[in-house]
Design a protein around this motif. Sequence first.
Motif, PDB file in Angstrom:
ATOM      1  N   VAL A   1      40.131 -11.135  56.818  1.00 15.09           N
ATOM      2  CA  VAL A   1      39.600 -10.029  57.615  1.00 15.09           C
ATOM      3  C   VAL A   1      40.270  -9.986  58.976  1.00 15.09           C
ATOM      4  O   VAL A   1      40.635  -8.911  59.488  1.00 15.09           O
ATOM      5  CB  VAL A   1      38.070 -10.155  57.762  1.00 15.09           C
ATOM      6  N   SER A   2      40.469 -11.153  59.583  1.00 18.12           N
ATOM      7  CA  SER A   2      41.122 -11.208  60.893  1.00 18.12           C
ATOM      8  C   SER A   2      42.559 -10.703  60.799  1.00 18.12           C
ATOM      9  O   SER A   2      43.024  -9.944  61.666  1.00 18.12           O
ATOM     10  CB  SER A   2      41.087 -12.638  61.424  1.00 18.12           C
ATOM     11  N   ALA A   3      43.284 -11.106  59.742  1.00 20.42           N
ATOM     12  CA  ALA A   3      44.663 -10.645  59.570  1.00 20.42           C
ATOM     13  C   ALA A   3      44.709  -9.138  59.344  1.00 20.42           C
ATOM     14  O   ALA A   3      45.605  -8.442  59.842  1.00 20.42           O
ATOM     15  CB  ALA A   3      45.317 -11.382  58.398  1.00 20.42           C
ATOM     16  N   LEU A   4      43.751  -8.609  58.596  1.00 23.07           N
ATOM     17  CA  LEU A   4      43.729  -7.159  58.367  1.00 23.07           C
ATOM     18  C   LEU A   4      43.469  -6.418  59.678  1.00 23.07           C
ATOM     19  O   LEU A   4      44.098  -5.382  59.945  1.00 23.07           O
ATOM     20  CB  LEU A   4      42.658  -6.825  57.330  1.00 23.07           C
ATOM     21  N   SER A   5      42.548  -6.930  60.483  1.00 22.08           N
ATOM     22  CA  SER A   5      42.269  -6.264  61.764  1.00 22.08           C
ATOM     23  C   SER A   5      43.491  -6.303  62.676  1.00 22.08           C
ATOM     24  O   SER A   5      43.773  -5.332  63.403  1.00 22.08           O
ATOM     25  CB  SER A   5      41.073  -6.923  62.449  1.00 22.08           C
ATOM     26  N   LEU A   6      44.241  -7.398  62.640  1.00 18.91           N
ATOM     27  CA  LEU A   6      45.470  -7.466  63.433  1.00 18.91           C
ATOM     28  C   LEU A   6      46.507  -6.478  62.910  1.00 18.91           C
ATOM     29  O   LEU A   6      47.249  -5.866  63.700  1.00 18.91           O
ATOM     30  CB  LEU A   6      46.020  -8.888  63.398  1.00 18.91           C
ATOM     31  N   GLY A   7      46.565  -6.322  61.580  1.00 18.61           N
ATOM     32  CA  GLY A   7      47.464  -5.310  61.024  1.00 18.61           C
ATOM     33  C   GLY A   7      47.092  -3.918  61.482  1.00 18.61           C
ATOM     34  O   GLY A   7      47.965  -3.085  61.751  1.00 18.61           O
ATOM     35  N   ARG A   8      45.806  -3.650  61.567  1.00 14.86           N
ATOM     36  CA  ARG A   8      45.350  -2.347  62.080  1.00 14.86           C
ATOM     37  C   ARG A   8      45.745  -2.184  63.553  1.00 14.86           C
ATOM     38  O   ARG A   8      46.123  -1.087  63.983  1.00 14.86           O
ATOM     39  CB  ARG A   8      43.840  -2.244  61.938  1.00 14.86           C
ATOM     40  N   MET A   9      45.634  -3.257  64.325  1.00 10.12           N
ATOM     41  CA  MET A   9      46.056  -3.189  65.726  1.00 10.12           C
ATOM     42  C   MET A   9      47.540  -2.861  65.835  1.00 10.12           C
ATOM     43  O   MET A   9      47.956  -2.024  66.651  1.00 10.12           O
ATOM     44  CB  MET A   9      45.778  -4.529  66.422  1.00 10.12           C
ATOM     45  N   LEU A  10      48.359  -3.520  64.998  1.00 13.41           N
ATOM     46  CA  LEU A  10      49.793  -3.279  65.038  1.00 13.41           C
ATOM     47  C   LEU A  10      50.115  -1.842  64.667  1.00 13.41           C
ATOM     48  O   LEU A  10      50.997  -1.211  65.284  1.00 13.41           O
ATOM     49  CB  LEU A  10      50.505  -4.248  64.088  1.00 13.41           C
TER      50      LEU A  10
ATOM     51  N   MET B   1      55.016  -5.919  74.641  1.00 15.93           N
ATOM     52  CA  MET B   1      54.434  -7.254  74.744  1.00 15.93           C
ATOM     53  C   MET B   1      53.272  -7.416  73.765  1.00 15.93           C
ATOM     54  O   MET B   1      53.138  -8.454  73.094  1.00 15.93           O
ATOM     55  CB  MET B   1      53.948  -7.503  76.186  1.00 15.93           C
ATOM     56  N   SER B   2      52.428  -6.388  73.674  1.00 17.18           N
ATOM     57  CA  SER B   2      51.281  -6.469  72.784  1.00 17.18           C
ATOM     58  C   SER B   2      51.717  -6.548  71.329  1.00 17.18           C
ATOM     59  O   SER B   2      51.165  -7.328  70.546  1.00 17.18           O
ATOM     60  CB  SER B   2      50.366  -5.255  72.998  1.00 17.18           C
ATOM     61  N   ARG B   3      52.738  -5.764  70.962  1.00 13.21           N
ATOM     62  CA  ARG B   3      53.225  -5.815  69.580  1.00 13.21           C
ATOM     63  C   ARG B   3      53.744  -7.202  69.236  1.00 13.21           C
ATOM     64  O   ARG B   3      53.489  -7.727  68.146  1.00 13.21           O
ATOM     65  CB  ARG B   3      54.336  -4.788  69.389  1.00 13.21           C
ATOM     66  N   SER B   4      54.492  -7.787  70.151  1.00  8.37           N
ATOM     67  CA  SER B   4      55.026  -9.123  69.899  1.00  8.37           C
ATOM     68  C   SER B   4      53.903 -10.134  69.700  1.00  8.37           C
ATOM     69  O   SER B   4      53.950 -10.980  68.795  1.00  8.37           O
ATOM     70  CB  SER B   4      55.922  -9.542  71.070  1.00  8.37           C
ATOM     71  N   TRP B   5      52.871 -10.057  70.534  1.00 12.71           N
ATOM     72  CA  TRP B   5      51.742 -10.988  70.409  1.00 12.71           C
ATOM     73  C   TRP B   5      51.019 -10.777  69.078  1.00 12.71           C
ATOM     74  O   TRP B   5      50.649 -11.743  68.403  1.00 12.71           O
ATOM     75  CB  TRP B   5      50.787 -10.782  71.576  1.00 12.71           C
ATOM     76  N   VAL B   6      50.786  -9.522  68.696  1.00 14.64           N
ATOM     77  CA  VAL B   6      50.079  -9.230  67.443  1.00 14.64           C
ATOM     78  C   VAL B   6      50.881  -9.746  66.255  1.00 14.64           C
ATOM     79  O   VAL B   6      50.320 -10.319  65.309  1.00 14.64           O
ATOM     80  CB  VAL B   6      49.794  -7.714  67.315  1.00 14.64           C
ATOM     81  N   ARG B   7      52.227  -9.566  66.277  1.00 19.37           N
ATOM     82  CA  ARG B   7      53.056 -10.081  65.180  1.00 19.37           C
ATOM     83  C   ARG B   7      52.896 -11.601  65.056  1.00 19.37           C
ATOM     84  O   ARG B   7      52.795 -12.140  63.948  1.00 19.37           O
ATOM     85  CB  ARG B   7      54.523  -9.724  65.424  1.00 19.37           C
ATOM     86  N   THR B   8      52.902 -12.279  66.198  1.00 19.17           N
ATOM     87  CA  THR B   8      52.741 -13.738  66.171  1.00 19.17           C
ATOM     88  C   THR B   8      51.381 -14.134  65.601  1.00 19.17           C
ATOM     89  O   THR B   8      51.273 -15.073  64.795  1.00 19.17           O
ATOM     90  CB  THR B   8      52.904 -14.305  67.585  1.00 19.17           C
TER      91      THR B   8
END
Length: 627
Positions: free
Chosen positions: A248-257, A276-283
């Motif tokens: 669920v956490s990974a899916l929410s991060l995918g939605r953020m990206l 910067m935010s995209r780079s952090w979300v990818r990590t």
Amino acid sequence: MPVNATSAAAPRPLLLAGFPASSWAFALRIWLAMLLALYVSFWLELESPTSAALTVAILALPTRGQGMEKAGYRLLATAIGVIASIAIAGMFSQTGGLLLAVLGIWVGLCAYMAGMLDGNRAYAAALCCITVALIAVEQIDTPLQVFPTGVARGAAIGIGVLAVALVNEVLAAPDYHPVLASRIEALHRRVVELAQGAERGQSPSAAVAASMLHDIAAVRPEIASLTTESSIGTARMAAARSALVDLVSALSLGRMLAALSAKSAPAPDAAGLTAMSRSWVRTEISRKNAQVRSSLDALREGTRPYRAWSAPLYRSRRIAAETGARAGISFTLIAIFFVLTGWPTTELCLALVAVIIGLGSTSPSPRSFTMVAIMASSIACALGGILKYLVFNGVSEFQLLAIGLAPVVIGLGLLISLPNPMLSSLSRLVLVFTLAVLAPTNPQSYDPEVFLVTSLFVCLSTTLVFAAQILLPPLSGDRRVRLLLGEARRELSQSDGGPAHHLAPEEAAFRDAARIEQILTANGPSAIDDQIADEAMRCFDQAEALRRCSAELDLMGQGPLAEAAQAAREALARQNGGAILAAAAALRQAAARSNMPASAAIAVLVAASAAFAPSQSPTDFSQGERP
């Protein structure tokens, strides 16, 4: 030309009469366990051998762990129900109408508890209602028989549980954790594909994301069976739970990206913040994917995961209360109907009414369950009559009973194993009702009057429940959706995060995913409405962004960045995308001046500004219920 391994067809399972070998093994285990339970019950001369056979039918699940988990809850609920029956009969047996009112309150209370739980725990709550119905209601005119009847029922259920456990062990019933690991791995691939699409600028629809959250949260009730599967079942359950929470956490991060990729950033500073935010979300996505793989390895190996997350269930007290009130009132209305008619020997019918109401409370659509029960009761009465008067036809030998039951039990067992949920549920109910109508005893009774009365009451009970649901309709799917969305909005408006404030962001996100799962199942298997999916996912995305921001800003409560962090909290409270982005820029400047690390907080603030962008304002279709 080399063959692509990914496109190679999987080996087809061995089929016999259109059913795989695993289904035949499952059906055979049901039949053997039922014969063992009946034989031991006859040998011990138990008062209620039918309860032992019914226990086998109810515990007929394809894997060992699932059956044993349900067996444990069945024993616990039976003990609670017997105690409640003794207490109710002892205090209210001579009060007439007050006894029926108390029974109605008990039915409503059990239905409320079933609405607050899931899986076999919800079944246990419903069984507390069913046990009282089968003991106290059937002995309503003979309260002194409540205790011996409860003991006899408990003994029969215990024999049924032991029969299922023994047959599953001897015939090597399969474990469930390999199936569960495969399901979670398939869900992980879907989440990875979503993140890869977001990386390429493809934004998945809200309906697709909501469906994925539904599928992840739907696995939650099933992981509890791992504890009863083996000595390392507790570690496997913790690993499976952690994998689901991280999915669920990974899916929410995918939605953020995806939201960041779709965000326009005309100003250079805003473009730098977004990058910067995209780079952090990818990590973070890579880290979460690695944690999911680690949890899957722990699930297969039976070791503890890197961290034992809790996977909290979302509970709507409003929906559970309304469901419980309707269940209690429906039972009371039907009881009043029997009192007014003055029909004799209606205890069995009233007990079956409570059984159907109790089981229906575990379903998202009680009316649909009642309609299935009506069909199942009609089929079961016909099957019971055929078995009793055409197949058995007066015989009393156990060997002939075993042979006569084989086609019905094995045939229905094959249908129960089918992936079609409607046909599987109907077949299970038919098997249960058939055993209730047939009522195997030693010696077997062939009184046609008793059989006709029993069949009449079985069919009448389902019909009366359906009539009560027409008079007092159950909570509709649309009403459930409106209540769940209203609760999501109210929690979003609370600065402390609402009831989930004590949970970690990952655990709170899973709780929100469980609410989305309830929204999607409220109207049955019908396709999800796009507006509902958009609203549900908007609340999910914004709540997840707020929680992540709060967690990061709490780390800056003291020090040179405290003032900028407080300004960011105020911007988050206004839930304005532009103000949140400005707060992120201010925090970046303060961090640069102080030479303090704040990249994670800045990144989640930028992601939150995308979640609260004006273009994502919802369409309010809640008929004025939005706070």
